[in-house]
Enzyme design. Structure first.
Site, PDB file in Angstrom:
ATOM      1  N   HIS A 257      75.599  14.949  57.135  1.00 16.26           N
ATOM      2  CA  HIS A 257      74.813  15.729  58.086  1.00 16.26           C
ATOM      3  C   HIS A 257      74.443  17.022  57.368  1.00 16.26           C
ATOM      4  O   HIS A 257      75.300  17.653  56.750  1.00 16.26           O
ATOM      5  CB  HIS A 257      75.661  16.028  59.327  1.00 16.26           C
ATOM      6  CG  HIS A 257      74.860  16.532  60.481  1.00 16.26           C
ATOM      7  ND1 HIS A 257      74.231  17.755  60.468  1.00 16.26           N
ATOM      8  CD2 HIS A 257      74.577  15.981  61.675  1.00 16.26           C
ATOM      9  CE1 HIS A 257      73.599  17.915  61.615  1.00 16.26           C
ATOM     10  NE2 HIS A 257      73.785  16.852  62.369  1.00 16.26           N
ATOM     11  N   ARG A 279      67.446  21.773  64.296  1.00 14.47           N
ATOM     12  CA  ARG A 279      66.283  21.603  63.424  1.00 14.47           C
ATOM     13  C   ARG A 279      65.144  20.953  64.194  1.00 14.47           C
ATOM     14  O   ARG A 279      63.981  21.289  64.004  1.00 14.47           O
ATOM     15  CB  ARG A 279      66.644  20.758  62.200  1.00 14.47           C
ATOM     16  CG  ARG A 279      67.462  21.531  61.183  1.00 14.47           C
ATOM     17  CD  ARG A 279      67.784  20.679  59.964  1.00 14.47           C
ATOM     18  NE  ARG A 279      68.666  19.575  60.295  1.00 14.47           N
ATOM     19  CZ  ARG A 279      68.357  18.281  60.186  1.00 14.47           C
ATOM     20  NH1 ARG A 279      67.190  17.925  59.711  1.00 14.47           N
ATOM     21  NH2 ARG A 279      69.215  17.346  60.524  1.00 14.47           N
TER      22      ARG A 279
END
Ligand SMILES: Cc1cc2nc3c(=O)[nH]c(=O)nc-3n(C[C@H](O)[C@H](O)[C@H](O)COP(=O)(O)OP(=O)(O)OC[C@H]3O[C@@H](n4cnc5c(N)ncnc54)[C@H](O)[C@@H]3O)c2cc1C
Length: 594
Positions: A257, A279
């Site tokens: 991640h 994001r």
């Protein structure tokens, strides 16, 4: 009432002159692991036939352990007008770089619709909603549609609390703080007959005789320096599957991640994940000098898939463009502090705990090992190559191929967990019988795990762990090549030797909650599974999704794609490259109307 279901028959306690005790349990269905996969399986099996005895054995506490509880971002499902299962499927296949088993991926995307309705309407989960009452679905990286259902940024707690309540309410048997050690076959080796466990609270062994067993211990790449999964996960299920001779596929595919919190070596918060939705919502990644860099790596910039973003951050780190702790910055303040606080309350609080202002400032982040796409090969109905053994969730391989989309993990565990529960009940009707347990295998398994109480010399497990985390991060991590993988393999051989000779110090031989013993068991599983990762990564001579070889940077011909399969043969790992079957769509084609 005993902790285990009253319908489970407790046969006998056996005291032994050897210094340990063994007790026996008989149950129709044994479920190893109590995450989304294990609990869904238990509920479905119970609903299909309430007369069966079902026992859930879990290393931690039921409802409180594993990674499903940690799910932040949410659950992918094609619900909204304009979205479709075909679109979700294509995103999954393309994200997985054409390696997923397409029938498994199709089962995932279609089953997710059924399962999300079940979660809401039957189990009572509350997910966030739009003003018009429809379920809110947010953007997640690597997807062409906003399809991630969520409860704020703490979705897993909502799901796990509702699942656990139902398991408690229905009287399903529970063996909490019981760790599975080995799958035990029938005397003729043709079927699974049960599993050997240890009751962590007493140190007693528990031999469970079962007609069907579900492996749902949830993988978990905790062999890397930075990692996200819960501390109870040490790849035990995968290690047990290897020991039982089962094939694992896609083991080189370890997902990092991109945004693990980086708060220094002195806090366990380092490595924990800051969710993808940050994001997705427009967050920026900045190098140590405060410059955005993602556009240089991918036109989707911060919203590119996890593999691309992780590799880009790693490149910046290797180039020395880093923050004080050696990572990069995540910045959200341009989206408005109040807005960020409202949307990502949990994330803002987590960062504040570590001294960072996510809403108004910047947070240091580093890629962190998050998820294993690889696992036990299985069929759409969750059966495996061993009669009586079923698998679901992160212990299984083939659904995601080379890369898992954020939001497809919890969908995977709940969809296939439910299917496993249904399948086991059907299977029991036709084949379900108690096979005689292979007593020699039980004796060998006990001898293996008893070794630290008997002989050898003390190995400094802290040093073993540090060296494991370092070699996997440095040599078999985000970027690999033949030389680094050879270094990793040699280091793992050395660690395996040290672990196999380890003896507990005299002062640490109390069996109840013996954390040093469990640490040794954890590390033994992790080294075993790390070897499978390294073996598969060495064999894959191309770069796909999460697997990047700097000596073979090209992806290779997609239509000639193969996946890796490792299994134990004698004492070593055998490897095959198996052609991918494009059962629904071929590379270059799409299920979406153009
Ligand atoms: C921080 C974090 C955030 C995430 N966010 C998302 C997200 O937003 N969306 C998404 O789709 N996915 C997300 N994931 C991934 C997701 O959590 C997993 O894909 C999924 O929940 C795995 O479910 P599972 O049931 O297979 O395993 P788990 O939920 O991990 O459960 C495994 C169970 O097995 C037990 N166990 C382990 N070893 C043994 C043993 N030897 N004996 C007995 N029991 C054992 C554990 O105690 C636990 O109960 C996230 C993961 C993490 C770590």
């Amino acid at each position: 009432m005993r902790e285990a279901d009253a319908r489970t028959r407790w046969l006998r306690w056996a005291s032994s002159a050897e210094g340990f005790s063994l007790r026996r349990v008989k149950t129709d269905i044994l479920i190893l692991g109590a995450g989304g996969a294990g609990l869904f399986a238990a509920l479905h099996a119970n609903a299909a036939d309430p007369s069966l005895s079902i026992t859930v054995a879990v290393k931690g506490l039921l409802g409180k352990s594993g990674c499903t509880r940690m799910v932040q971002g949410g659950y992918n499902v094609a619900l909204a007008p304009g979205d479709s299962v075909e679109r979700h499927f294509m995103d999954t296949i393309e994200g997985g770089k054409w390696l997923p088993d397409q029938d498994l991926a199709w089962t995932l995307v279609t089953g997710a619709i059924e399962r999300i309705h079940e979660l809401e309407n039957e189990l009572g989960c509350f997910f966030d909603r739009n003003p018009d009452g429809t379920v809110h679905q947010k953007a997640f990286a690597g997807q062409t549609f906003d399809r991630t259902v969520h409860k704020g940024d703490l979705t897993g707690i909502e799901i796990m609390n509702r699942l656990a309540e139902q398991v408690w309410a229905r009287g399903i048997g529970r063996l909490e703080e019981h760790r599975a050690l080995e799958l035990v076959k029938s005397a003729d080796g043709a079927a699974l007959a049960g599993a050997l466990l240890v009751d962590m609270r007493s140190g007693d062994y528990v031999l469970v005789h079962a007609k069907a067993v579900l492996l749902a211990t949830g993988g978990g790449p905790t062999m890397y320096r930075y990692h996200t999964p819960s501390g109870d996960k040490s790849c035990d299920g995968l290690a047990m599957a290897l020991a039982a001779g089962l094939p694992l596929r896609d083991m080189e595919m370890v997902q990092f991640h991109p945004t693990g919190l980086l708060a220094g070596a002195d806090t366990r918060m380092t490595g924990t994940v800051l969710e993808e939705g940050l994001r997705g919502a427009g967050g920026y990644l900045l190098d140590g000098g405060g410059e955005r860099f993602m556009q240089r790596y991918d036109e989707r910039a911060e919203r590119a898939t996890r593999d691309i973003v992780s590799r880009a951050i790693y490149s910046e780190m290797r180039a020395g463009n880093t923050t004080p702790h050696g990572g990069v910055w995540l910045a959200m303040s341009h989206l408005g502090a109040a807005n960020v606080t409202r949307q990502f309350k949990g994330m803002v609080e987590r960062c504040a705990d570590c001294g960072f202002d996510l809403a108004g400032g910047r947070v240091e982040v580093v890629p962190t090992a998050h998820y294993m796409m690889g696992g036990v090969e299985f069929a759409r109905d969750c059966s495996t190559g061993l009669a009586g053994l079923f698998v679901a969730g992160e212990d299984s391989g083939g659904v995601h191929g080379a890369n898992r989309l954020g939001g497809n993990g919890v969908a995977n565990s709940t969809v296939f967990g439910g299917i496993a529960g249904d399948t086991m009940v059907k299977w029991l009707a036709d084949h379900g019988e108690f096979h005689a347990l292979d007593q020699d295998a039980v004796d060998r398994a006990i001898a293996r795990v008893e070794r630290p109480f008997r002989e050898g010399r003390f190995a400094d497990l802290e040093s073993v762990r540090d060296r494991l985390l370092a070699t996997m991060w440095d040599n078999a991590g985000i970027v690999r090549d033949a030389a680094s993988l050879a270094r990793a393999a040699a280091d793992l051989d050395q660690l395996a030797v040290e672990l196999s000779a380890h003896a507990l110090p005299e002062a640490a031989r109390e069996r109840a909650f013996n954390l040093t013993w469990h640490d040794w068991l954890n590390l033994t599983s992790l080294v075993t599974v790390s070897r499978a990762i390294v073996r598969a990564a060495d064999a894959r001579k191309d770069s796909r999704g999460a697997h990047y070889r700097s000596d073979y940077p090209r992806s290779g011909e997609l239509s000639a794609s193969t996946f890796t399969r490792v299994r134990m043969q004698g004492d070593s790992l055998a490897l095959e490259s198996v052609p991918v079957r494009f059962t629904r769509v071929r590379p270059g084609e799409s299920l979406l109307a153009s």
